[in-house]
Design a protein around this motif. Sequence first.
Motif, PDB file in Angstrom:
ATOM      1  N   LEU A 198      21.308  89.641 -33.730  1.00  0.00           N
ATOM      2  CA  LEU A 198      20.094  90.166 -34.356  1.00  0.00           C
ATOM      3  C   LEU A 198      19.552  91.405 -33.654  1.00  0.00           C
ATOM      4  O   LEU A 198      18.692  92.098 -34.179  1.00  0.00           O
ATOM      5  CB  LEU A 198      19.022  89.081 -34.420  1.00  0.00           C
ATOM      6  N   TYR A 258      15.364  79.523 -32.705  1.00  0.00           N
ATOM      7  CA  TYR A 258      14.138  80.301 -32.818  1.00  0.00           C
ATOM      8  C   TYR A 258      12.908  79.418 -32.743  1.00  0.00           C
ATOM      9  O   TYR A 258      11.872  79.818 -32.226  1.00  0.00           O
ATOM     10  CB  TYR A 258      14.132  81.038 -34.152  1.00  0.00           C
ATOM     11  N   LEU A 259      13.054  78.229 -33.287  1.00  0.00           N
ATOM     12  CA  LEU A 259      11.916  77.322 -33.304  1.00  0.00           C
ATOM     13  C   LEU A 259      11.642  76.786 -31.901  1.00  0.00           C
ATOM     14  O   LEU A 259      10.489  76.711 -31.463  1.00  0.00           O
ATOM     15  CB  LEU A 259      12.213  76.149 -34.246  1.00  0.00           C
ATOM     16  N   THR A 315      12.729  93.067 -34.048  1.00  0.00           N
ATOM     17  CA  THR A 315      13.838  93.013 -33.093  1.00  0.00           C
ATOM     18  C   THR A 315      14.443  94.390 -32.814  1.00  0.00           C
ATOM     19  O   THR A 315      15.009  94.607 -31.756  1.00  0.00           O
ATOM     20  CB  THR A 315      14.954  92.088 -33.615  1.00  0.00           C
ATOM     21  N   ARG A 365      21.665  84.947 -31.583  1.00  0.00           N
ATOM     22  CA  ARG A 365      20.483  85.762 -31.290  1.00  0.00           C
ATOM     23  C   ARG A 365      20.905  87.184 -30.915  1.00  0.00           C
ATOM     24  O   ARG A 365      20.237  88.150 -31.264  1.00  0.00           O
ATOM     25  CB  ARG A 365      19.677  85.119 -30.158  1.00  0.00           C
ATOM     26  N   PHE A 421      11.077  71.974 -40.469  1.00  0.00           N
ATOM     27  CA  PHE A 421      10.688  72.785 -39.317  1.00  0.00           C
ATOM     28  C   PHE A 421       9.358  72.362 -38.684  1.00  0.00           C
ATOM     29  O   PHE A 421       9.274  72.143 -37.490  1.00  0.00           O
ATOM     30  CB  PHE A 421      10.600  74.256 -39.725  1.00  0.00           C
ATOM     31  N   VAL A 422       8.333  72.291 -39.556  1.00  0.00           N
ATOM     32  CA  VAL A 422       6.990  72.040 -39.002  1.00  0.00           C
ATOM     33  C   VAL A 422       6.937  70.658 -38.356  1.00  0.00           C
ATOM     34  O   VAL A 422       6.480  70.505 -37.213  1.00  0.00           O
ATOM     35  CB  VAL A 422       5.913  72.182 -40.101  1.00  0.00           C
ATOM     36  N   LEU A 437      10.819  88.285 -29.648  1.00  0.00           N
ATOM     37  CA  LEU A 437      10.994  88.813 -30.998  1.00  0.00           C
ATOM     38  C   LEU A 437      11.919  87.922 -31.822  1.00  0.00           C
ATOM     39  O   LEU A 437      12.989  87.524 -31.350  1.00  0.00           O
ATOM     40  CB  LEU A 437      11.555  90.231 -30.927  1.00  0.00           C
ATOM     41  N   TYR A 438      11.464  87.611 -33.001  1.00  0.00           N
ATOM     42  CA  TYR A 438      12.215  86.697 -33.863  1.00  0.00           C
ATOM     43  C   TYR A 438      12.409  87.331 -35.239  1.00  0.00           C
ATOM     44  O   TYR A 438      11.442  87.711 -35.871  1.00  0.00           O
ATOM     45  CB  TYR A 438      11.457  85.384 -34.042  1.00  0.00           C
ATOM     46  N   ALA A 439      13.639  87.432 -35.671  1.00  0.00           N
ATOM     47  CA  ALA A 439      13.926  87.925 -37.020  1.00  0.00           C
ATOM     48  C   ALA A 439      14.932  86.992 -37.659  1.00  0.00           C
ATOM     49  O   ALA A 439      15.670  86.320 -36.937  1.00  0.00           O
ATOM     50  CB  ALA A 439      14.493  89.343 -36.933  1.00  0.00           C
ATOM     51  N   PRO A 440      15.016  86.858 -38.924  1.00  0.00           N
ATOM     52  CA  PRO A 440      14.262  87.590 -39.939  1.00  0.00           C
ATOM     53  C   PRO A 440      12.834  87.078 -40.085  1.00  0.00           C
ATOM     54  O   PRO A 440      12.469  86.043 -39.520  1.00  0.00           O
ATOM     55  CB  PRO A 440      15.070  87.307 -41.211  1.00  0.00           C
ATOM     56  N   THR A 441      12.067  87.828 -40.877  1.00  0.00           N
ATOM     57  CA  THR A 441      10.639  87.601 -40.973  1.00  0.00           C
ATOM     58  C   THR A 441      10.283  86.195 -41.438  1.00  0.00           C
ATOM     59  O   THR A 441       9.330  85.610 -40.933  1.00  0.00           O
ATOM     60  CB  THR A 441      10.044  88.627 -41.965  1.00  0.00           C
ATOM     61  N   SER A 491       4.203  76.831 -37.648  1.00  0.00           N
ATOM     62  CA  SER A 491       4.429  75.581 -36.920  1.00  0.00           C
ATOM     63  C   SER A 491       3.617  75.570 -35.629  1.00  0.00           C
ATOM     64  O   SER A 491       2.960  74.583 -35.304  1.00  0.00           O
ATOM     65  CB  SER A 491       5.911  75.420 -36.572  1.00  0.00           C
ATOM     66  N   ALA A 492       3.677  76.695 -34.906  1.00  0.00           N
ATOM     67  CA  ALA A 492       2.966  76.770 -33.625  1.00  0.00           C
ATOM     68  C   ALA A 492       1.456  76.668 -33.830  1.00  0.00           C
ATOM     69  O   ALA A 492       0.744  76.062 -33.022  1.00  0.00           O
ATOM     70  CB  ALA A 492       3.320  78.076 -32.912  1.00  0.00           C
ATOM     71  N   ILE A 540      11.754  83.379 -40.954  1.00  0.00           N
ATOM     72  CA  ILE A 540      11.897  82.410 -39.860  1.00  0.00           C
ATOM     73  C   ILE A 540      10.731  82.589 -38.884  1.00  0.00           C
ATOM     74  O   ILE A 540      10.143  81.625 -38.390  1.00  0.00           O
ATOM     75  CB  ILE A 540      13.233  82.629 -39.112  1.00  0.00           C
ATOM     76  N   GLY A 593      17.823  94.925 -37.506  1.00  0.00           N
ATOM     77  CA  GLY A 593      16.360  94.981 -37.530  1.00  0.00           C
ATOM     78  C   GLY A 593      15.813  94.800 -38.937  1.00  0.00           C
ATOM     79  O   GLY A 593      16.570  94.654 -39.895  1.00  0.00           O
ATOM     80  N   TYR A 642       8.879  70.660 -35.166  1.00  0.00           N
ATOM     81  CA  TYR A 642       8.178  71.404 -34.109  1.00  0.00           C
ATOM     82  C   TYR A 642       7.104  70.529 -33.468  1.00  0.00           C
ATOM     83  O   TYR A 642       6.966  70.486 -32.247  1.00  0.00           O
ATOM     84  CB  TYR A 642       7.547  72.661 -34.715  1.00  0.00           C
ATOM     85  N   GLN A 674       7.695  80.945 -40.219  1.00  0.00           N
ATOM     86  CA  GLN A 674       7.745  79.480 -40.047  1.00  0.00           C
ATOM     87  C   GLN A 674       7.383  79.095 -38.627  1.00  0.00           C
ATOM     88  O   GLN A 674       6.680  78.119 -38.398  1.00  0.00           O
ATOM     89  CB  GLN A 674       9.164  78.983 -40.350  1.00  0.00           C
ATOM     90  N   LYS A 675       7.863  79.872 -37.674  1.00  0.00           N
ATOM     91  CA  LYS A 675       7.576  79.563 -36.271  1.00  0.00           C
ATOM     92  C   LYS A 675       6.084  79.697 -35.999  1.00  0.00           C
ATOM     93  O   LYS A 675       5.486  78.857 -35.341  1.00  0.00           O
ATOM     94  CB  LYS A 675       8.385  80.491 -35.357  1.00  0.00           C
ATOM     95  N   TRP A 734       4.446  87.640 -29.673  1.00  0.00           N
ATOM     96  CA  TRP A 734       5.437  87.268 -30.704  1.00  0.00           C
ATOM     97  C   TRP A 734       5.414  88.287 -31.836  1.00  0.00           C
ATOM     98  O   TRP A 734       4.341  88.667 -32.329  1.00  0.00           O
ATOM     99  CB  TRP A 734       5.097  85.900 -31.316  1.00  0.00           C
TER     100      TRP A 734
END
Lengths: 281, 476
Positions: free
Chosen positions: A235, A219-220, B81, A232, A120-121, B106-110, B119-120, B112, A239, A124, B115-116, B77
């Motif tokens: 989801l 998501y990334l 969700t 998406r 991932f990292v 909004l991004y789930a699950p936590t 990374s950012a 992921i 929650g 990205y 990780q975002k 961010w």
Amino acid sequence: MHQWAAYSGWHVLCLPVAISCLFPLVWMISSSLKTQQTVFTDYSVLPAHPHFNNYLVAWTQGRFGIYFLNSLFYSAVVVVGIVSLSAITAYAFSRFSFRGSGFLYRVLLSTMLIPIPGSFVALYILLNSLHLIDTGSGGLLPRLGYVLPQINAGLPFGVFILKPFFDKIPKELEESAKVDGCGALGVFWHIMLPLARPALGVVALLTSLSAWNEFLLAYLVFSRHELMPLQRGLLAFHGTHLTDYPLLMAGMVISIVPIVVIYLVMQRNIIQGITAGALKG
Amino acid sequence: MTGLPVAHSKNGGGSRLNKFSIADLRLSIEKWLGPSIGNRQSAIGNTGVLAVVFFIISSGLSGCAPQSSEPTPLRVWHSLTDREGAFHQLASRYQKETGIAVRFELYAPTDIYEQKVRSAAQIDGLPEIYSVMSGEMRELASFIQAGHVLSLEETMSRNSDAWRSIFFPRALAVNTLRPGNPFNVPPGVYGVPLDVMNVQIFYNKKLLAALGVDPLKGPATWAEFIALGKSAKQQGLIGLVSGWAELWMIDCFASNYAIHLMGMDKVEATYQGEVLYTDSDWLKIFSLFAQLRDSGLLAEGIVSLGNKQAEQLFANERAVFAFNGTWGVNVYKGMNPDLDYGVMMPPPFIHSRPMVTWGGAGASFVVNAKAPRREEAVAFLQWLTAEPQQRQLTEATQNIPANRLAASGLPEKLAAFADDMDATVHPRLFSVQEGPTVIEAFDKGIQSILIGEATPEEIAQHLEQLKRREASLHIP
């Protein structure tokens, strides 16, 4: 009589397997017709008061309209990308001998061991330096940033399936085509690809499955919901603490329809591909 | 369309796109591939050509979307969700009132989401507002040290602490680094809580009455609590359910009793290595779990029970007690609106000592210190945590607002949680932090006690050995 008994016995053995495969689907459809309260108390397969409205609510609340089109687009591009590139790569590995081809083939296959979330990292950072991360404007570059890693990740699998298939095609066919004036690409296009249709079908189906279900990479790469794929939307009902199970199940039923359709359409090719040894590797 | 191969129509008219047909395209591709073989039907069917065209056109179209003329929004961010609708409504209101657009992503699950964010952070690509999800202060501190989190201390202190004073103190405390913190981070407030939560024991009034206990009070002490295991079993009921497959929930329960029994200072001294895990007080803590196991109060297989399954058992009136967080109010309402339950603090082991419970900020936001529009981001958070917006969020999400003023007039069950906010503890509040390896071994050790795999003494000794080994690794 003996044959009939063996045939029946085989089907009796297969029956529990079939039921265990179908039960989750039946349960999912059944749950999609219940309410948040009855889903935990009513264990009947056919609910007394089915709530078909859940499908409409899931479609609108989960914004499935836009997500659905996005997923169709991404899956189509990823499948076309993987099938075409892996076919030509597998053909090259199968028919051309060059220095280090065996090593290169093994290196390519070894990349299957690296899952996308594991990189991932690094991914990205790479996508960002190529301006392929969604920063809130433009649509093409982030979409490209989403499909390219998927094509890249799916390529080794496609090559893995197709190379043994090309290996089995008699060289005489290739030589005849060459006598008739075909170049290397012509042989690939006119001879190899049509003969490899069952294997291509297997690659296309399995690739479309993974592309359709993908959401981690989305998501990334994406930050705007209008670029997100269908997963998406699911989801929205799932929650951190609260899950709306009937709507989630209705959404899942909607999301599997295209894959089921693809499977039904390509069923013959897939079975041919499997029986012809496409999955033997 | 410049990327398309030039096709020559049959009448030699060149690339007249209005007359461009699939047959023309097929012809051009076949020419490119070389002569066809005898009279064999062309391998390129119309479907194949259409697939190529679809690929090219759709790729092109996706980039041809009209560029939006709307102002660039502030980006937020988070992983919540299930609050998407409420957030979007608030963002629309904010834009109407101020002209500043805000976009919640909004991004789930936590995991992921985490990780975002990580990374950012590595490419300075974080949005104006985001959240650091980890419950541990060291994670927030690492983001602060990397310059990704703006200190809000000055803004909080303006106008005689006007902004600071609206929050529940515990909610703000979990976002505050104290002077002399072990991370060498300048002290101050770094995060803005959106809502607050704590973890308590829910009890089913009807089932409790069936066990002969006053449903208005619940069991008053630990001894009364575990004594109910036997009668619950006799009546075929499950005693206590909780998501103890999730280590953090075990940690909550154990931390509550550790602080209750020893006080915060002794717990912190253990983390510092001044008190041993083999100390008699720690043995008492581990023994509580052995007592729970032997009492028959616990649900069978509790260490493999996820919290969603535990919630289902309580909502279906199969379990008398559930150790769960504030969010349970919303969950149980969804699963069984008629469920009649009460909420109580975990029963004290020693009646004379105050009982505490794990809690603090539910969701918090931080401001990206590197964002050019950080001041606008702070202004938005001030607006978001003001009373009207907090009331709107509470109504939509059934969470306890971080703004104390908005917490008045809460529904009865939520109010029970809000009333105990001052008795909450949180790992982020400790001046020293236990190492992650020891925390994991601690929680897994308790799971081993619960399934009868290890004794409290064995776990205490194992932790002490681990602690010594960890300490030796850190000696230069």
